[in-house]
Motif scaffolding. Structure first.
Motif, PDB file in Angstrom:
ATOM      1  N   VAL A   1     -31.211   3.825  51.212  1.00 40.79           N
ATOM      2  CA  VAL A   1     -30.337   3.521  50.075  1.00 40.79           C
ATOM      3  C   VAL A   1     -30.233   4.749  49.171  1.00 40.79           C
ATOM      4  O   VAL A   1     -29.151   5.110  48.713  1.00 40.79           O
ATOM      5  N   CYS A   2     -31.354   5.402  48.944  1.00 42.34           N
ATOM      6  CA  CYS A   2     -31.369   6.584  48.080  1.00 42.34           C
ATOM      7  C   CYS A   2     -30.565   7.738  48.679  1.00 42.34           C
ATOM      8  O   CYS A   2     -29.890   8.475  47.956  1.00 42.34           O
ATOM      9  N   ARG A   3     -30.629   7.894  49.997  1.00 39.81           N
ATOM     10  CA  ARG A   3     -29.823   8.939  50.636  1.00 39.81           C
ATOM     11  C   ARG A   3     -28.339   8.646  50.458  1.00 39.81           C
ATOM     12  O   ARG A   3     -27.530   9.555  50.235  1.00 39.81           O
ATOM     13  N   ALA A   4     -27.958   7.374  50.513  1.00 34.08           N
ATOM     14  CA  ALA A   4     -26.555   7.001  50.267  1.00 34.08           C
ATOM     15  C   ALA A   4     -26.177   7.312  48.820  1.00 34.08           C
ATOM     16  O   ALA A   4     -25.078   7.805  48.547  1.00 34.08           O
ATOM     17  N   LEU A   5     -27.075   7.036  47.887  1.00 34.85           N
ATOM     18  CA  LEU A   5     -26.809   7.339  46.474  1.00 34.85           C
ATOM     19  C   LEU A   5     -26.632   8.840  46.275  1.00 34.85           C
ATOM     20  O   LEU A   5     -25.739   9.271  45.535  1.00 34.85           O
ATOM     21  N   ALA A   6     -27.449   9.642  46.931  1.00 35.08           N
ATOM     22  CA  ALA A   6     -27.373  11.105  46.776  1.00 35.08           C
ATOM     23  C   ALA A   6     -25.972  11.623  47.082  1.00 35.08           C
ATOM     24  O   ALA A   6     -25.492  12.557  46.428  1.00 35.08           O
ATOM     25  N   LYS A   7     -25.307  11.004  48.045  1.00 34.16           N
ATOM     26  CA  LYS A   7     -23.952  11.431  48.421  1.00 34.16           C
ATOM     27  C   LYS A   7     -22.912  11.055  47.377  1.00 34.16           C
ATOM     28  O   LYS A   7     -21.814  11.599  47.372  1.00 34.16           O
ATOM     29  N   GLU A   8     -23.245  10.114  46.502  1.00 31.26           N
ATOM     30  CA  GLU A   8     -22.292   9.626  45.503  1.00 31.26           C
ATOM     31  C   GLU A   8     -22.490  10.227  44.112  1.00 31.26           C
ATOM     32  O   GLU A   8     -21.653  10.051  43.234  1.00 31.26           O
ATOM     33  N   LEU A   9     -23.591  10.913  43.893  1.00 23.02           N
ATOM     34  CA  LEU A   9     -23.905  11.406  42.550  1.00 23.02           C
ATOM     35  C   LEU A   9     -22.884  12.439  42.073  1.00 23.02           C
ATOM     36  O   LEU A   9     -22.420  13.273  42.853  1.00 23.02           O
ATOM     37  N   PRO A  10     -22.559  12.403  40.786  1.00 21.78           N
ATOM     38  CA  PRO A  10     -21.562  13.334  40.247  1.00 21.78           C
ATOM     39  C   PRO A  10     -22.101  14.749  40.091  1.00 21.78           C
ATOM     40  O   PRO A  10     -23.306  14.966  39.975  1.00 21.78           O
ATOM     41  N   GLY A  11     -21.184  15.704  40.070  1.00 28.33           N
ATOM     42  CA  GLY A  11     -21.539  17.103  39.844  1.00 28.33           C
ATOM     43  C   GLY A  11     -21.881  17.391  38.396  1.00 28.33           C
ATOM     44  O   GLY A  11     -22.624  18.321  38.100  1.00 28.33           O
ATOM     45  N   THR A  12     -21.334  16.593  37.491  1.00 28.88           N
ATOM     46  CA  THR A  12     -21.657  16.729  36.072  1.00 28.88           C
ATOM     47  C   THR A  12     -21.993  15.360  35.498  1.00 28.88           C
ATOM     48  O   THR A  12     -21.428  14.341  35.902  1.00 28.88           O
ATOM     49  N   VAL A  13     -22.920  15.359  34.565  1.00 30.40           N
ATOM     50  CA  VAL A  13     -23.302  14.147  33.830  1.00 30.40           C
ATOM     51  C   VAL A  13     -23.367  14.528  32.363  1.00 30.40           C
ATOM     52  O   VAL A  13     -24.021  15.504  31.996  1.00 30.40           O
ATOM     53  N   ALA A  14     -22.662  13.789  31.531  1.00 28.84           N
ATOM     54  CA  ALA A  14     -22.623  14.050  30.091  1.00 28.84           C
ATOM     55  C   ALA A  14     -22.259  15.509  29.811  1.00 28.84           C
ATOM     56  O   ALA A  14     -22.774  16.129  28.887  1.00 28.84           O
ATOM     57  N   GLY A  15     -21.400  16.081  30.645  1.00 32.58           N
ATOM     58  CA  GLY A  15     -20.946  17.450  30.455  1.00 32.58           C
ATOM     59  C   GLY A  15     -21.897  18.508  30.991  1.00 32.58           C
ATOM     60  O   GLY A  15     -21.618  19.697  30.881  1.00 32.58           O
ATOM     61  N   LEU A  16     -23.012  18.102  31.598  1.00 32.49           N
ATOM     62  CA  LEU A  16     -23.986  19.051  32.141  1.00 32.49           C
ATOM     63  C   LEU A  16     -23.809  19.166  33.651  1.00 32.49           C
ATOM     64  O   LEU A  16     -23.690  18.162  34.349  1.00 32.49           O
ATOM     65  N   ALA A  17     -23.833  20.396  34.166  1.00 33.97           N
ATOM     66  CA  ALA A  17     -23.691  20.634  35.601  1.00 33.97           C
ATOM     67  C   ALA A  17     -24.992  20.323  36.334  1.00 33.97           C
ATOM     68  O   ALA A  17     -26.081  20.449  35.782  1.00 33.97           O
ATOM     69  N   ARG A  18     -24.839  19.938  37.577  1.00 31.91           N
ATOM     70  CA  ARG A  18     -26.002  19.633  38.415  1.00 31.91           C
ATOM     71  C   ARG A  18     -26.810  20.893  38.661  1.00 31.91           C
ATOM     72  O   ARG A  18     -26.267  21.981  38.832  1.00 31.91           O
ATOM     73  N   THR A  19     -28.138  20.729  38.689  1.00 30.74           N
ATOM     74  CA  THR A  19     -29.092  21.811  38.872  1.00 30.74           C
ATOM     75  C   THR A  19     -29.930  21.512  40.117  1.00 30.74           C
ATOM     76  O   THR A  19     -30.249  20.357  40.373  1.00 30.74           O
ATOM     77  N   ALA A  20     -30.301  22.531  40.856  1.00 33.48           N
ATOM     78  CA  ALA A  20     -31.154  22.348  42.029  1.00 33.48           C
ATOM     79  C   ALA A  20     -32.533  21.840  41.609  1.00 33.48           C
ATOM     80  O   ALA A  20     -33.040  22.203  40.550  1.00 33.48           O
ATOM     81  N   THR A  21     -33.126  20.991  42.459  1.00 33.56           N
ATOM     82  CA  THR A  21     -34.476  20.500  42.198  1.00 33.56           C
ATOM     83  C   THR A  21     -35.456  21.132  43.174  1.00 33.56           C
ATOM     84  O   THR A  21     -35.098  21.533  44.267  1.00 33.56           O
ATOM     85  N   GLU A  22     -36.693  21.231  42.739  1.00 38.19           N
ATOM     86  CA  GLU A  22     -37.769  21.777  43.564  1.00 38.19           C
ATOM     87  C   GLU A  22     -38.903  20.772  43.581  1.00 38.19           C
ATOM     88  O   GLU A  22     -39.374  20.382  42.509  1.00 38.19           O
ATOM     89  N   PRO A  23     -39.335  20.266  44.716  1.00 44.45           N
ATOM     90  CA  PRO A  23     -38.775  20.561  46.021  1.00 44.45           C
ATOM     91  C   PRO A  23     -37.404  19.907  46.184  1.00 44.45           C
ATOM     92  O   PRO A  23     -37.097  18.914  45.521  1.00 44.45           O
ATOM     93  N   GLU A  24     -36.602  20.457  47.069  1.00 42.86           N
ATOM     94  CA  GLU A  24     -35.285  19.892  47.339  1.00 42.86           C
ATOM     95  C   GLU A  24     -35.472  18.542  48.031  1.00 42.86           C
ATOM     96  O   GLU A  24     -36.275  18.407  48.951  1.00 42.86           O
ATOM     97  N   SER A  25     -34.747  17.526  47.551  1.00 42.36           N
ATOM     98  CA  SER A  25     -34.873  16.194  48.136  1.00 42.36           C
ATOM     99  C   SER A  25     -33.630  15.373  47.831  1.00 42.36           C
ATOM    100  O   SER A  25     -33.043  15.507  46.752  1.00 42.36           O
ATOM    101  N   GLU A  26     -33.254  14.515  48.762  1.00 38.78           N
ATOM    102  CA  GLU A  26     -32.148  13.597  48.514  1.00 38.78           C
ATOM    103  C   GLU A  26     -32.563  12.467  47.573  1.00 38.78           C
ATOM    104  O   GLU A  26     -31.726  11.691  47.137  1.00 38.78           O
ATOM    105  N   LEU A  27     -33.838  12.399  47.238  1.00 36.52           N
ATOM    106  CA  LEU A  27     -34.338  11.350  46.352  1.00 36.52           C
ATOM    107  C   LEU A  27     -34.372  11.785  44.894  1.00 36.52           C
ATOM    108  O   LEU A  27     -34.713  10.984  44.024  1.00 36.52           O
TER     109      LEU A  27
END
Length: 159
Positions: free
Chosen positions: A46-72
């Motif tokens: 379910v979380c992997r499906a959510l990862a594909k739907e998440l927006p590139g921006t939230v509240a005007g903030l751009a998405r940032t890479a996470t460490e470790p990289e994860s679809e969760l």
């Protein structure tokens, strides 16, 4: 404005608009350290499906890479907004005095955090999605509006 509401009350549209107007920040290029949850296989799917739907921006903030990289996990800005999918059910959900909000049809448990912004966790869904907001959002729940459609699309309600 108070974000302390009994579970199920709607977020004010005016509050969300105000929040979006005042949070036009940009993201940094640094990765954000985010602990990765360890959900059962069905919740991870379910979380992997959510990862594909998440927006590139939230509240005007751009998405940032996470460490470790994860679809969760996902983050926006300089960790101003962090999402983790597949977290354990919060103990606070058993508290009859627990506070919550409804943001565009998605119910969230509200938990204040001392010295920081709030933590929200979805309720009545097949996987728990946690969103933490930093101090800039101590009294605002507007970023949850940006998660409503992705959560509704990818994380089925529990029966």
């Amino acid at each position: 404005m108070s974000s302390h509401r009994p579970l199920g009350l709607p977020v004010s549209a005016a509050a969300a608009v105000l929040l979006l107007a005042v949070t036009g920040c940009s993201a940094s290029d640094a990765e954000v350290s985010v602990p990765v949850p360890s959900p059962p296989a069905a919740e991870a799917a379910v979380c992997r499906a959510l990862a594909k739907e998440l927006p590139g921006t939230v509240a005007g903030l751009a998405r940032t890479a996470t460490e470790p990289e994860s679809e969760l996990t996902a983050a926006w800005g300089d960790a101003a907004i962090v999402l983790r999918c597949g977290v354990p059910r919060p103990e606070k959900m058993s508290d009859p005095q627990a506070q919550g909000v409804d943001a565009n049809g998605v119910n969230w448990l509200y938990e204040p955090r001392a010295g920081d912004g709030p933590r929200f966790t979805t309720t009545y869904r097949k996987a728990y999605v946690e969103v933490t907001l930093d101090q800039r959002y101590a009294h605002d729940v507007g970023p949850l509006v940006d998660f409503a459609e992705p959560v509704k699309k990818a994380v089925p309600p529990s029966l």
